[in-house]
Design an enzyme around this catalytic site. Structure first.
Site, mmCIF file in Angstrom:
data_model
loop_
_atom_site.group_PDB
_atom_site.id
_atom_site.type_symbol
_atom_site.label_atom_id
_atom_site.label_comp_id
_atom_site.label_asym_id
_atom_site.label_seq_id
_atom_site.Cartn_x
_atom_site.Cartn_y
_atom_site.Cartn_z
ATOM 1 N N ASP A 63 -0.656 -4.937 5.931
ATOM 2 C CA ASP A 63 -1.603 -5.866 5.300
ATOM 3 C C ASP A 63 -1.388 -5.941 3.788
ATOM 4 O O ASP A 63 -0.842 -5.021 3.174
ATOM 5 C CB ASP A 63 -3.042 -5.432 5.590
ATOM 6 C CG ASP A 63 -3.363 -4.054 5.030
ATOM 7 O OD1 ASP A 63 -2.501 -3.149 5.142
ATOM 8 O OD2 ASP A 63 -4.456 -3.875 4.467
ATOM 9 N N GLU A 64 -1.836 -7.025 3.204
ATOM 10 C CA GLU A 64 -1.942 -7.206 1.752
ATOM 11 C C GLU A 64 -0.660 -6.843 1.002
ATOM 12 O O GLU A 64 -0.709 -6.286 -0.094
ATOM 13 C CB GLU A 64 -3.122 -6.393 1.207
ATOM 14 C CG GLU A 64 -4.456 -6.839 1.776
ATOM 15 C CD GLU A 64 -5.621 -5.985 1.311
ATOM 16 O OE1 GLU A 64 -6.700 -6.549 1.076
ATOM 17 O OE2 GLU A 64 -5.467 -4.755 1.222
ATOM 18 N N SER A 65 0.466 -7.176 1.590
ATOM 19 C CA SER A 65 1.751 -6.910 0.917
ATOM 20 C C SER A 65 2.107 -8.123 0.057
ATOM 21 O O SER A 65 3.077 -8.840 0.309
ATOM 22 C CB SER A 65 2.825 -6.628 1.976
ATOM 23 O OG SER A 65 3.962 -6.030 1.391
ATOM 24 N N HIS A 66 1.320 -8.338 -0.999
ATOM 25 C CA HIS A 66 1.363 -9.587 -1.750
ATOM 26 C C HIS A 66 2.624 -9.775 -2.582
ATOM 27 O O HIS A 66 3.008 -10.917 -2.865
ATOM 28 C CB HIS A 66 0.133 -9.684 -2.663
ATOM 29 C CG HIS A 66 -1.170 -9.663 -1.922
ATOM 30 N ND1 HIS A 66 -1.343 -10.280 -0.695
ATOM 31 C CD2 HIS A 66 -2.370 -9.083 -2.230
ATOM 32 C CE1 HIS A 66 -2.592 -10.089 -0.279
ATOM 33 N NE2 HIS A 66 -3.232 -9.368 -1.192
ATOM 34 N N HIS A 80 0.840 -1.210 0.000
ATOM 35 C CA HIS A 80 0.000 0.000 0.000
ATOM 36 C C HIS A 80 0.874 1.259 0.000
ATOM 37 O O HIS A 80 0.549 2.243 0.679
ATOM 38 C CB HIS A 80 -0.939 -0.001 1.212
ATOM 39 C CG HIS A 80 -2.010 -1.048 1.154
ATOM 40 N ND1 HIS A 80 -3.200 -0.895 0.475
ATOM 41 C CD2 HIS A 80 -2.052 -2.305 1.680
ATOM 42 C CE1 HIS A 80 -3.940 -1.997 0.600
ATOM 43 N NE2 HIS A 80 -3.257 -2.870 1.321
#
Length: 537
Positions: free
Chosen positions: A341-344, A278
């Site tokens: 979060d969501e650090s793909h 993000h």
């Protein structure tokens, strides 16, 4: 202790004599209605309510007094007076300032009672001629006056007295919070919200005893807080938002004003800089930060998981140190949220390395780290806090580390989820969350031991909303239910009872010009106010 007791005893003795004299003088003129305190639509529901079936006569002969030399208590009294003025246009003097004839008293008292163990605990005693709020702290007194504000009727009562009288139901309320952390998150990164918008949200939240406001200050679509040592973050990264609008940002003076305003309402501001994912807005501003191998460009969409910092570059951590230092210096609260979060596109070993390093930076600047539940996979210590939003496995890892957890399950607590298929705004990737679903769950029994629960937070992501009216549509009335889930004990929470009390909030919401969602599940109380609310098509 004895001296304090004597002073208080003398005060109450004088107060009692005054009230007896006033009662004898006025008893022929004032006949108060029979009222039942337990029937009042208080939200969140107090711990214990004991009605005595009479009323306090609030009128122009009422004055507010507060404990002398008690930090913050006079300010609480002044705040109460201003809110009564706003609600019923009645001016009440505080500590004899501007007082003429005083016949009834609201006394906000600093107590040393051991029964008031929590800093937010209070006792509210309402008699025919006096209202006494006891608390050990000004914070507790402030929570008490929110209850009192809800008990003041909008309309005065017809009596034989020549002046208007607003009857406040008599009795005793003993109250304290179930959880110390009761919060909402506002995403100002996807769409920017002004200082005035945030202040209005703070006012509404504090009325329902919410005490934490988590500001999501950075994301792929925008960087929203001035960092003086890295000016391009706002010059470039703050220049847009979802949908391509002009974005915006808070100067540090703006942010300090939000913090000050919140502090007056005993609310803590929690800043979040989301990383290592993000982070596109930051990497566009300073490309050396970028770790995904692509040339960063301003992003105005809603996709997630494509960005990352370069987790193996020392200059990235020097940058983070500067950012945390500047924000921590103007944030008096104990917390700093690092996202996570969501650090793909960040490799797992790099993610763990990164979170471990950032935790130490946050601690270096005197703050306690909060992260979304993914951070529990790193080697962080028990002082950091996990905000559980998606993974029960990550929540269990946090429990195993001895960490405290903020309970924010997306399927129950995300304010940006649509109410139903006809909702005007919101998403539904987690669930549809109608008003009853938002209330009918139990944080204490949702997979996390009670001893590990710090509290409850309802996040509001802003991909689909761009102004305060749309924000209010998604937040209200659901955030009111979350206030009760986090303040009231499980035994005092019941949907059938709650929905009646929620219906009675309509006049307050209308008076505050809140564009709330008028759910068909609620038999909303009619209001004299003409503000329009957003309903189904």
């Amino acid at each position: 202790m004895m001296k304090t007791f004597c002073i208080r005893s003398l005060f109450f003795a004088s107060l009692t004599l005054l009230l007896i004299a006033c009662t004898e003088e006025k008893k022929e003129r004032i006949v108060m209605p029979i009222t039942d305190l337990s029937d009042e639509s208080l939200i969140p529901k107090p711990l214990k309510t004991i009605p005595t079936n009479s009323a306090f006569a609030l009128d122009q002969f009422t004055a507010i007094y507060t404990s002398k030399n008690a930090t913050g208590f006079e300010e609480v009294g002044t705040f109460l007076a201003s809110k009564i003025k706003d609600k019923i246009n009645l001016t009440i003097p505080v500590n004899s300032q501007g007082a003429n004839t005083v016949e009834r008293v609201i006394y906000i008292n600093q107590s040393d009672s051991t029964d008031l163990a929590s800093t937010e605990a209070y006792q509210l005693y309402i008699n025919q001629d006096s209202i006494i709020i006891n608390s050990n702290t000004a914070e507790g007194a402030f929570r008490g006056i929110q209850t009192l504000r809800q008990l003041v009727p909008l309309k005065s009562n017809d009596t034989l007295a020549p002046q208007k009288i607003w009857p406040v139901p008599s009795g005793k309320i003993i109250d304290s919070p179930n959880f110390e952390y009761r919060g909402s998150m506002l995403d100002v990164a996807r769409h920017f919200f002004s200082v005035d918008d945030v202040k209005k949200y703070i006012d509404l939240l504090s009325y329902y005893k919410i005490n934490m406001l988590h500001l999501h200050l950075s994301d792929d679509q925008g960087w929203r807080i001035e960092i003086k040592s890295w000016p391009k973050l706002t010059e470039v990264g703050g220049s847009t938002e979802v949908g391509g609008e002009s974005g915006g940002f808070y100067t540090q003076e703006d942010y300090k004003e939000i913090v000050r305003y919140a502090a007056e309402r005993y609310m803590t501001i929690i800043p979040e800089i989301d990383m290592p994912g993000h982070t596109n807005a930051a990497s566009v501003s300073y490309p050396f930060l970028n770790g995904n191998g692509k040339t960063p460009k301003l992003y105005e969409g809603m996709r997630v998981g494509f960005s990352t910092f370069d987790t193996r570059k020392d200059t990235v951590y020097a940058f983070i140190d500067d950012v945390v230092e500047e924000i921590a210096a103007i944030t008096p609260g104990p917390y700093f949220h690092v996202g996570g979060d969501e650090s793909h596109v960040t490799k797992k070993k790099d993610y763990i390395y990164f979170i471990n390093k950032v935790e130490k930076i946050v601690q270096k600047h005197g703050k306690r780290m909060i992260g979304w539940d993914e951070v529990a996979i790193a080697d962080i210590d028990a002082t950091s806090i996990s905000q559980w939003w998606a993974s029960e496995e990550n929540a269990q890892k946090a429990v195993d580390k001895g960490m405290q957890i903020i309970v924010s399950p997306a399927k129950k607590a995300y304010l940006d989820m649509e109410y139903d298929t006809l909702s005007k705004f919101g998403l539904h990737w987690a669930a549809y969350i109608p008003v009853d679903t938002a209330y009918n769950w139990t944080p204490e029994e949702y997979g996390v031991p009670m001893k590990n629960i710090l509290g409850v937070e309802a996040p509001l992501w802003s991909e689909t909303i761009s102004n305060i009216d749309e924000l209010e549509y998604l937040a209200f009335p659901r955030i009111i239910g979350y206030s009760e889930l986090s303040w009231s004990i499980k035994e005092n929470r019941d949907w059938e009872n709650y929905k009646v009390r929620l219906a009675d909030q309509a006049p307050f919401l209308d008076r505050m010009d809140v564009k709330y969602y008028q759910s068909n599940l609620i038999d909303w109380k009619k209001s004299d106010y003409s503000y329009k609310t957003i309903t189904k098509d």
